[in-house]
Design a protein around this motif. Sequence first.
Motif, PDB file in Angstrom:
ATOM      1  N   GLN A 163       0.812  -1.211   0.000  1.00 32.05           N
ATOM      2  CA  GLN A 163       0.000   0.000   0.000  1.00 32.05           C
ATOM      3  C   GLN A 163       0.850   1.267   0.000  1.00 32.05           C
ATOM      4  O   GLN A 163       0.382   2.333  -0.400  1.00 32.05           O
ATOM      5  N   ASN A 164       2.112   1.163   0.453  1.00 29.79           N
ATOM      6  CA  ASN A 164       2.985   2.339   0.482  1.00 29.79           C
ATOM      7  C   ASN A 164       4.429   1.894   0.713  1.00 29.79           C
ATOM      8  O   ASN A 164       4.772   1.431   1.804  1.00 29.79           O
ATOM      9  N   ASP A 165       5.269   2.046  -0.325  1.00 32.65           N
ATOM     10  CA  ASP A 165       6.662   1.625  -0.185  1.00 32.65           C
ATOM     11  C   ASP A 165       7.553   2.711   0.400  1.00 32.65           C
ATOM     12  O   ASP A 165       8.777   2.544   0.485  1.00 32.65           O
ATOM     13  N   LYS A 166       6.948   3.826   0.828  1.00 30.69           N
ATOM     14  CA  LYS A 166       7.723   4.884   1.477  1.00 30.69           C
ATOM     15  C   LYS A 166       7.790   4.690   2.988  1.00 30.69           C
ATOM     16  O   LYS A 166       8.394   5.489   3.695  1.00 30.69           O
ATOM     17  N   VAL A 167       7.157   3.632   3.473  1.00 34.66           N
ATOM     18  CA  VAL A 167       7.139   3.329   4.903  1.00 34.66           C
ATOM     19  C   VAL A 167       8.220   2.300   5.204  1.00 34.66           C
ATOM     20  O   VAL A 167       8.452   1.364   4.428  1.00 34.66           O
ATOM     21  N   ASP A 168       8.903   2.448   6.339  1.00 30.11           N
ATOM     22  CA  ASP A 168       9.892   1.480   6.785  1.00 30.11           C
ATOM     23  C   ASP A 168       9.155   0.404   7.590  1.00 30.11           C
ATOM     24  O   ASP A 168       9.048   0.486   8.813  1.00 30.11           O
ATOM     25  N   TRP A 169       8.637  -0.594   6.893  1.00 28.80           N
ATOM     26  CA  TRP A 169       7.836  -1.637   7.528  1.00 28.80           C
ATOM     27  C   TRP A 169       8.731  -2.592   8.317  1.00 28.80           C
ATOM     28  O   TRP A 169       9.726  -3.093   7.801  1.00 28.80           O
ATOM     29  N   VAL A 170       8.367  -2.846   9.570  1.00 29.27           N
ATOM     30  CA  VAL A 170       9.168  -3.688  10.457  1.00 29.27           C
ATOM     31  C   VAL A 170       8.492  -5.058  10.577  1.00 29.27           C
ATOM     32  O   VAL A 170       7.431  -5.178  11.199  1.00 29.27           O
ATOM     33  N   PRO A 171       9.070  -6.108  10.000  1.00 27.44           N
ATOM     34  CA  PRO A 171       8.360  -7.384   9.884  1.00 27.44           C
ATOM     35  C   PRO A 171       8.256  -8.207  11.159  1.00 27.44           C
ATOM     36  O   PRO A 171       7.385  -9.061  11.272  1.00 27.44           O
ATOM     37  N   LYS A 172       9.121  -7.974  12.135  1.00 25.47           N
ATOM     38  CA  LYS A 172       9.153  -8.820  13.337  1.00 25.47           C
ATOM     39  C   LYS A 172       8.431  -8.193  14.524  1.00 25.47           C
ATOM     40  O   LYS A 172       8.108  -8.864  15.502  1.00 25.47           O
ATOM     41  N   ALA A 173       8.138  -6.912  14.456  1.00 27.96           N
ATOM     42  CA  ALA A 173       7.673  -6.183  15.641  1.00 27.96           C
ATOM     43  C   ALA A 173       6.257  -6.569  16.060  1.00 27.96           C
ATOM     44  O   ALA A 173       5.386  -6.815  15.228  1.00 27.96           O
ATOM     45  N   ARG A 174       6.046  -6.577  17.358  1.00 27.99           N
ATOM     46  CA  ARG A 174       4.694  -6.710  17.925  1.00 27.99           C
ATOM     47  C   ARG A 174       3.997  -5.357  17.848  1.00 27.99           C
ATOM     48  O   ARG A 174       2.818  -5.275  17.551  1.00 27.99           O
ATOM     49  N   TRP A 175       4.736  -4.300  18.161  1.00 30.65           N
ATOM     50  CA  TRP A 175       4.270  -2.934  17.915  1.00 30.65           C
ATOM     51  C   TRP A 175       5.486  -2.047  17.708  1.00 30.65           C
ATOM     52  O   TRP A 175       6.600  -2.393  18.091  1.00 30.65           O
ATOM     53  N   VAL A 176       5.266  -0.916  17.053  1.00 29.75           N
ATOM     54  CA  VAL A 176       6.344   0.021  16.729  1.00 29.75           C
ATOM     55  C   VAL A 176       5.919   1.418  17.148  1.00 29.75           C
ATOM     56  O   VAL A 176       4.766   1.820  16.938  1.00 29.75           O
ATOM     57  N   VAL A 177       6.846   2.157  17.740  1.00 25.34           N
ATOM     58  CA  VAL A 177       6.606   3.549  18.118  1.00 25.34           C
ATOM     59  C   VAL A 177       7.520   4.437  17.284  1.00 25.34           C
ATOM     60  O   VAL A 177       8.740   4.241  17.266  1.00 25.34           O
ATOM     61  N   ASP A 178       6.936   5.395  16.585  1.00 28.23           N
ATOM     62  CA  ASP A 178       7.714   6.381  15.833  1.00 28.23           C
ATOM     63  C   ASP A 178       7.095   7.745  16.098  1.00 28.23           C
ATOM     64  O   ASP A 178       6.119   8.135  15.465  1.00 28.23           O
ATOM     65  N   GLY A 179       7.650   8.436  17.069  1.00 28.52           N
ATOM     66  CA  GLY A 179       7.074   9.721  17.461  1.00 28.52           C
ATOM     67  C   GLY A 179       5.687   9.539  18.038  1.00 28.52           C
ATOM     68  O   GLY A 179       5.473   8.740  18.956  1.00 28.52           O
ATOM     69  N   LYS A 180       4.733  10.252  17.482  1.00 28.83           N
ATOM     70  CA  LYS A 180       3.365  10.180  17.996  1.00 28.83           C
ATOM     71  C   LYS A 180       2.573   9.033  17.380  1.00 28.83           C
ATOM     72  O   LYS A 180       1.411   8.817  17.728  1.00 28.83           O
ATOM     73  N   ILE A 181       3.200   8.270  16.466  1.00 34.24           N
ATOM     74  CA  ILE A 181       2.520   7.186  15.779  1.00 34.24           C
ATOM     75  C   ILE A 181       2.887   5.842  16.408  1.00 34.24           C
ATOM     76  O   ILE A 181       4.057   5.481  16.485  1.00 34.24           O
ATOM     77  N   TRP A 182       1.881   5.105  16.842  1.00 32.30           N
ATOM     78  CA  TRP A 182       2.054   3.755  17.359  1.00 32.30           C
ATOM     79  C   TRP A 182       1.298   2.806  16.432  1.00 32.30           C
ATOM     80  O   TRP A 182       0.107   3.004  16.173  1.00 32.30           O
TER      81      TRP A 182
END
Length: 234
Positions: A163-182
């Motif tokens: 859906q968007n290849d500009k995102v750094d998708w993390v394949p192993k994570a249970r959850w990811v925090v990037d600034g205000k985005i969880w």
Amino acid sequence: MSSSTSSKSQAQPLRPPLPTPTKIGILLFPGFQLLDICGPLDVLNLLSRLTPLHLTILAPTLAPVTTNTFLSTSIGSDFAQSVLPTHTFATAPDDLEVLIVPGGFGTRDEESVGELVRFLGEYAGLRWVLTVCTGSAILAKSGVLDGRRATSNKKAFAWVKAQNDKVDWVPKARWVVDGKIWTSSGIAAGLDMIYAWIAEVWGEETAQELADSGEYVRNKDPDDDQFAERWGTV
């Protein structure tokens, strides 16, 4: 003037901590995954007994929003639940601080998702955005995740990435925090994320008290999702 005095005079005053949020919203669309919303909401229900919280339920219209999908109706199932919105996108309050975005098979419906993408791309002022499961795909389409780290449902990971290849998708994570985005992995991972977010905002003691009250055993490692191996994302 001594160096210690000089360093003190140049030190910047500490900013007072921001108040804890009170105004939380959820975003709904036909075919949303029930636990994506009801899991975090039930934890927040318990939290609302400790601190004042206010809930806004957003959808394109005020009509009840169903969990039913084309997959169910195609085999003759009418087993579904509906949630009644409190506001439309047009009447969304401008002071929401937190927005929770669920996933579900409805994220594949381009017509309904288009409205959500436009809303997320234009809505400003949020202190946090939390997505569960393929809800991160909707956020990715809006451009909000461009250049950020994020994760999603592992069974649907390849589709979400597309859906968007500009995102750094993390394949192993249970959850990811990037600034205000969880962003969290599939369905039940939203529970681990909401407890972690509460620990971040209200403290670990409060988060654990809520988990113990709900008799929930938390996964506290954001980097380890066992379903990544089950569904072949790693």
